[in-house]
Structure formats: C-alpha cells, structure tokens
Write an enzyme that holds these catalytic residues in place. Structure first.
Site, PDB file in Angstrom:
ATOM      1  N   ASP A  98      47.348  38.639  45.096  1.00 39.27           N
ATOM      2  CA  ASP A  98      46.319  39.686  45.073  1.00 39.27           C
ATOM      3  C   ASP A  98      46.846  41.002  45.646  1.00 39.27           C
ATOM      4  O   ASP A  98      47.733  40.998  46.497  1.00 39.27           O
ATOM      5  CB  ASP A  98      45.094  39.204  45.869  1.00 39.27           C
ATOM      6  CG  ASP A  98      43.841  40.008  45.543  1.00 39.27           C
ATOM      7  OD1 ASP A  98      43.816  40.667  44.480  1.00 39.27           O
ATOM      8  OD2 ASP A  98      42.896  39.976  46.346  1.00 39.27           O
TER       9      ASP A  98
ATOM     10  N   HIS B 295      50.322  45.888  38.470  1.00 38.54           N
ATOM     11  CA  HIS B 295      50.527  44.602  37.786  1.00 38.54           C
ATOM     12  C   HIS B 295      51.980  44.471  37.321  1.00 38.54           C
ATOM     13  O   HIS B 295      52.589  43.413  37.414  1.00 38.54           O
ATOM     14  CB  HIS B 295      49.577  44.473  36.593  1.00 38.54           C
ATOM     15  CG  HIS B 295      48.123  44.465  36.982  1.00 38.54           C
ATOM     16  ND1 HIS B 295      47.633  43.653  37.989  1.00 38.54           N
ATOM     17  CD2 HIS B 295      47.056  45.170  36.518  1.00 38.54           C
ATOM     18  CE1 HIS B 295      46.322  43.863  38.117  1.00 38.54           C
ATOM     19  NE2 HIS B 295      45.958  44.779  37.236  1.00 38.54           N
TER      20      HIS B 295
ATOM     21  N   LEU C 182      62.120  23.000  39.618  1.00 42.64           N
ATOM     22  CA  LEU C 182      60.803  23.528  39.991  1.00 42.64           C
ATOM     23  C   LEU C 182      59.827  23.546  38.817  1.00 42.64           C
ATOM     24  O   LEU C 182      60.181  23.989  37.721  1.00 42.64           O
ATOM     25  CB  LEU C 182      60.967  24.973  40.505  1.00 42.64           C
ATOM     26  CG  LEU C 182      59.665  25.709  40.845  1.00 42.64           C
ATOM     27  CD1 LEU C 182      59.113  25.272  42.191  1.00 42.64           C
ATOM     28  CD2 LEU C 182      59.875  27.226  40.842  1.00 42.64           C
TER      29      LEU C 182
HETATM   30  C1  IPE Z   1      41.953  36.491  42.459  1.00 42.69           C
HETATM   31  O1  IPE Z   1      42.001  37.856  42.716  1.00 42.69           O
HETATM   32  C2  IPE Z   1      42.458  36.185  41.097  1.00 42.69           C
HETATM   33  C3  IPE Z   1      43.903  36.350  40.888  1.00 42.69           C
HETATM   34  C4  IPE Z   1      44.765  36.688  41.796  1.00 42.69           C
HETATM   35  C5  IPE Z   1      44.356  36.075  39.545  1.00 42.69           C
HETATM   36  P1  IPE Z   1      40.742  38.802  42.455  1.00 42.69           P
HETATM   37  O2  IPE Z   1      41.167  40.172  42.784  1.00 42.69           O
HETATM   38  O3  IPE Z   1      40.198  38.572  41.101  1.00 42.69           O
HETATM   39  O4  IPE Z   1      39.690  38.257  43.520  1.00 42.69           O
HETATM   40  P2  IPE Z   1      38.368  38.926  44.097  1.00 42.69           P
HETATM   41  O5  IPE Z   1      37.611  39.498  42.938  1.00 42.69           O
HETATM   42  O6  IPE Z   1      38.793  39.995  45.043  1.00 42.69           O
HETATM   43  O7  IPE Z   1      37.659  37.819  44.789  1.00 42.69           O
HETATM   44  C1  IPE Z   2      45.780  40.680  41.517  1.00 37.51           C
HETATM   45  O1  IPE Z   2      45.698  42.015  41.877  1.00 37.51           O
HETATM   46  C2  IPE Z   2      46.061  40.503  40.050  1.00 37.51           C
HETATM   47  C3  IPE Z   2      44.922  39.942  39.296  1.00 37.51           C
HETATM   48  C4  IPE Z   2      43.757  39.619  39.774  1.00 37.51           C
HETATM   49  C5  IPE Z   2      45.143  39.737  37.891  1.00 37.51           C
HETATM   50  P1  IPE Z   2      44.353  42.842  41.704  1.00 37.51           P
HETATM   51  O2  IPE Z   2      44.360  43.481  40.370  1.00 37.51           O
HETATM   52  O3  IPE Z   2      43.159  42.004  42.002  1.00 37.51           O
HETATM   53  O4  IPE Z   2      44.553  43.941  42.826  1.00 37.51           O
HETATM   54  P2  IPE Z   2      43.454  44.510  43.812  1.00 37.51           P
HETATM   55  O5  IPE Z   2      42.857  43.332  44.524  1.00 37.51           O
HETATM   56  O6  IPE Z   2      42.455  45.217  42.976  1.00 37.51           O
HETATM   57  O7  IPE Z   2      44.218  45.400  44.711  1.00 37.51           O
HETATM   58 MG    MG Z   3      42.132  41.615  43.706  1.00 40.09          MG
END
Ligand code: IPE
Ligand code: IPE
Ligand code: MG
Length: 253
Positions: A33, A50, A144
């Site tokens: 995240d 990303h 792995l």
């Molecule tokens: C969790 O992250 C999902 C992934 C890392 C794929 P999110 O960014 O979607 O989670 P929330 O919305 O903050 O809970």
């Molecule tokens: C995690 O990073 C990637 C996915 C959920 C696909 P985020 O896109 O949720 O990044 P933040 O949490 O908005 O910073």
């Molecule tokens: Mg996120």
C-alpha cells in the site's frame, strides 16, 4: 545458527541482529500500500506510484528467493479497487503484463513459480492472457511460489466456498460430519498453500482491507509507515527479524 545474509553487507551487525536460517517464515504475505501517496508527495500522478511499485516487487521477490521464503503472496488488486477511477483501474491491471514482460526471464532463472488467488475470470483478457502464460511457463519451477492476489477479496472467497459446499451437501457429494477446517480450506483460492506466517502492510494503515481473513487467523502482523515504492530489502529484512523475535503460541502457553 545465524545466517549470513548475502543480500546485506552489514558487517557490523550484532549476532542478535542476524536472521536465523532455521526460522524463516515459510509464507510471507504483503499488502503493498501507499503507491498513490508516494506519487502525490512528489507532485506526480498516482499511476507513477504504481509504476514505481513494480520495481519494488522485483526487488522484494529477489530478496524472498535469497532468504529462502517458500511462498510470497502479494496483494495486487482487491475486489474493492474497482471503485477507483476507470483510468487508474485500467492502468493497474496492465501492470502484471508489464511486470512479466520485463521480469519473466529473471523469474525463470530464479526458479520462481507464478500463481494467483482471486476472481481471475473477471479480469480483462489481456491481464488474464499475460498471467496465464507466466503460470504455464513457470509451472515446473520448484523454488519460490509467487502468488499474486488479483481481483481478490476475502469475503467473496469465503462466500464462494460456502456456496460450493452447500451445493455439495445438497447433492449429497459431501456429508456434514466430514466438514472440518481442513476441508473448508480446500474450497478457498489458497487451496494447497499453507497459511501466511508473516503479514506485512506498508503505507501506514493498520487494517486488512479484506485480505485473507480466514488464512491470517494466527499470522504475525508487521506494519510500516514506509510507502510501497520506498520499501527496500533492508526493511524486508527488518520485518523478517521482527518475525523471528515473536513467540507464536496458537492459544497455548
Ligand atoms: C489494499 O489497499 C489493496 C491492495 C494493496 C491491493 P487499499 O488502498 O485498497 O486499501 P484501503 O482502501 O486503504 O483500505
Ligand atoms: C496500493 O497503493 C496499490 C493498490 C491498491 C492497487 P494505493 O494506490 O492504495 O496507494 P495509496 O494508499 O492511495 O497511497
Ligand atoms: Mg491504498
């Protein structure tokens, strides 16, 4: 026995600070995240985060191979992530193909086997094709297991299992008495894979966001404020070390 860590040249590390070879978590799951915030901090569009996150995936896979982790599950796209703007969803779902295009040869060299959990059929065709190709190509690798949680949601997974089991009971292909935790686990996407020993979440949030609710029942959790694109092998090592200092009791004493 303490382990020489070839991926870290920290000569000065104390003995107690070294990873023990015997207690490496078999299965590490990561909620990757913070990509969006990483980009925002730099005044870049979210997709740049990303993209950067993909390089982190490559680094961490290599570290996991070296540390002798057996399964690495990466939360890549959740069933709730469809709520994001269409363009962002499309961008994220192109990344598996890009990742594999660049890194599949090195994954092969490292004997890595690709698998997925989640509702695969609902992904765009191009994502399915790229990932299916990699699954097929790496299926005989014995190192792995790199498990991508793609269009994964734990509640969806559990409901799907319950429905399948209900059907089998109704059709009398299963009797109620044989339904135990092991049998139930066989109806989950993670069938045949042991539960995670260590869960890491980057990006500062302390929640599961619908990730592996059944499988994480006795997993050790480790959270960091570091955003996924800035996660490094040193931080991964820190998490492994923290894991080794935990005492797992499973309800015992
Ligand atoms: C969790 O992250 C999902 C992934 C890392 C794929 P999110 O960014 O979607 O989670 P929330 O919305 O903050 O809970
Ligand atoms: C995690 O990073 C990637 C996915 C959920 C696909 P985020 O896109 O949720 O990044 P933040 O949490 O908005 O910073
Ligand atoms: Mg996120």
């Amino acid at each position: 026995m303490s382990m020489k860590i070839p991926f870290l040249s920290k000569q000065s590390k104390e003995e107690s600070d070294s990873l023990s070879e015997e207690n490496i978590p078999n299965h590490v799951a990561i909620i990757m995240d913070g990509n969006g915030r990483w980009a925002q901090k730099r005044g870049l569009p979210r997709f740049a985060g990303h993209k950067e996150g993909v390089s982190t995936v490559n680094k961490i896979v290599k570290t996991a191979v070296r540390a002798n982790v057996k399964v690495l599950t990466l939360y890549t796209f959740s069933t709730e992530n469809w709520k994001r703007p269409k363009q962002e969803v499309e961008y994220i779902l192109k990344l598996p193909k890009e990742f594999l295009h660049v890194y599949l040869p090195s994954l092969m060299e490292n004997n890595v086997r690709i698998q997925t959990i989640g509702d695969f059929q609902a992904l765009p065709d191009h994502t399915q094709e790229a990932v299916s190709y990699a699954i097929e190509k790496t299926k005989n690798n014995t190192g792995l297991i790199l498990n991508f949680a793609l269009n994964y949601g734990s509640r969806h997974e559990i409901l799907k299992a319950v429905k399948q089991i209900a059907t089998e009971l109704k059709e009398e292909n299963m009797d109620m008495d044989s339904l135990d935790e092991d049998t139930f686990s066989k109806y989950l996407y993670t069938k045949g894979v042991s539960d995670p020993d260590l869960l890491i979440r980057t990006g500062g949030e302390c929640r599961l966001s619908n990730f592996m609710l059944w499988q994480l029942a006795y997993t050790e959790f480790w959270f960091t404020d570091k955003l996924w694109p800035e996660f490094t092998e040193d931080i991964f090592y820190e998490a492994l070390l923290a894991y080794q200092q935990r005492k797992r009791r499973y309800g015992g004493i």
